[in-house]
Motif scaffolding. Sequence first.
Motif: not given
Length: 123
Positions: A46-59, A77-91
Motif C-alpha cells: 500500500v505504501w508503494a502504491a502511494l508513491d508514483c501515482p502522486g508523482g505523476w500528478s506533478a508537471p 490492506v487489500p485482499t487477493p484479486d482486489d481492484s484498488c483505485l489509486v489517485m494522485g493529486s498535485f499540491v
Amino acid sequence: FPECFVCGPARSPGDGMRLFPGRVGDGRTACLWTVTPDVAGSAEFVWAALDCPGGWSAPIEGRPMVLGRITALIAGVPTPDDSCLVMGSFVGTEGRKTWTDSTVYGADGRVLGRARSTWIAIT
C-alpha cells in the motif's frame, strides 16, 4: 525511470507493481491496481502504491524528479484479486521541490492509505 518497481514500463508482468497512472484533469491522476495474492495483506505494498501515482500528478514532463520524502497513514490492506483505485493529486511547487498527495481506495471504496510526498527535481 523505466525499471521503477511501482511504475516502470520496462518491467515484465509479474515483476513489480506496473501501476501506470494517467491524468484525469485538475492536476490529478488515477490508475487501477489489481492486487496479486503474493502481496495481498501487505501494508508495504500500500505504501508503494502511494508513491508514483502522486508523482505523476506533478508537471514532470521534461523535469524528472525523485521522491524526497513520503508520509503516509495506512488504514487497511487489500485482499487477493482486489481492484484498488489509486489517485494522485498535485499540491504545489517551489523551486526544486514539488508536493503531491495520493490515496489508495479498496475495492469496496474504503480508504486503505493516504500520503503526502515531497519530490525533488533532478538538476
